[in-house]
Design a protein around this motif. Structure first.
Motif, PDB file in Angstrom:
ATOM      1  N   ALA A   1      -8.716  -4.241   3.152  1.00  0.00           N
ATOM      2  CA  ALA A   1      -8.002  -3.286   2.315  1.00  0.00           C
ATOM      3  C   ALA A   1      -7.423  -3.962   1.078  1.00  0.00           C
ATOM      4  O   ALA A   1      -7.441  -3.387  -0.016  1.00  0.00           O
TER       5      ALA A   1
ATOM      6  N   THR B   1      -2.375   5.165   2.530  1.00  0.00           N
ATOM      7  CA  THR B   1      -3.231   4.032   2.879  1.00  0.00           C
ATOM      8  C   THR B   1      -2.696   3.315   4.114  1.00  0.00           C
ATOM      9  O   THR B   1      -3.462   2.939   4.996  1.00  0.00           O
ATOM     10  N   THR B   2      -1.389   3.153   4.185  1.00  0.00           N
ATOM     11  CA  THR B   2      -0.776   2.525   5.357  1.00  0.00           C
ATOM     12  C   THR B   2      -1.083   3.330   6.621  1.00  0.00           C
ATOM     13  O   THR B   2      -1.428   2.770   7.658  1.00  0.00           O
TER      14      THR B   2
ATOM     15  N   LEU C   1      -3.677   5.265   7.063  1.00  0.00           N
ATOM     16  CA  LEU C   1      -5.100   5.078   7.334  1.00  0.00           C
ATOM     17  C   LEU C   1      -5.342   3.754   8.050  1.00  0.00           C
ATOM     18  O   LEU C   1      -6.076   3.705   9.041  1.00  0.00           O
TER      19      LEU C   1
ATOM     20  N   PHE D   1       0.840  -1.192   0.000  1.00  0.00           N
ATOM     21  CA  PHE D   1       0.000   0.000   0.000  1.00  0.00           C
ATOM     22  C   PHE D   1       0.874   1.241   0.000  1.00  0.00           C
ATOM     23  O   PHE D   1       2.001   1.224   0.488  1.00  0.00           O
TER      24      PHE D   1
ATOM     25  N   ILE E   1     -11.200   0.358   1.130  1.00  0.00           N
ATOM     26  CA  ILE E   1     -10.303   1.244   1.865  1.00  0.00           C
ATOM     27  C   ILE E   1     -10.960   2.535   2.348  1.00  0.00           C
ATOM     28  O   ILE E   1     -10.274   3.459   2.750  1.00  0.00           O
TER      29      ILE E   1
END
Length: 66
Positions: free
Chosen positions: A40, A6-7, A9, A2, A45
């Motif tokens: 995810a 995103t990581t 999040l 990711f 996501i």
């Protein structure tokens, strides 16, 4: 893998969902993290969806604190 956003999040959702779980409850936190990561990986996501997945996983997590 990711991207950085995103990581971040995923980590934030895990911390939020597990805020009442003692850090020594590794099994519960690991279970929640794996379910959030699984969602995810499947493209789910949105923050709200990840929170729902995390809360559901927490309710079924192997733990001694409940």
């Amino acid at each position: 893998m990711f991207d950085t956003a995103t990581t971040a999040l995923l980590r934030a959702v895990l911390d939020e969902v597990c805020e009442s779980v003692p850090h020594r409850e590794i099994g519960a936190r690991t279970h929640v993290a794996s379910k959030i990561l699984e969602a995810a990986t499947k493209g789910k996501i949105s923050p709200e969806t990840l929170r729902q997945v995390g809360r559901e996983a927490l309710s079924r997590a192997p733990t001694m604190w409940r």
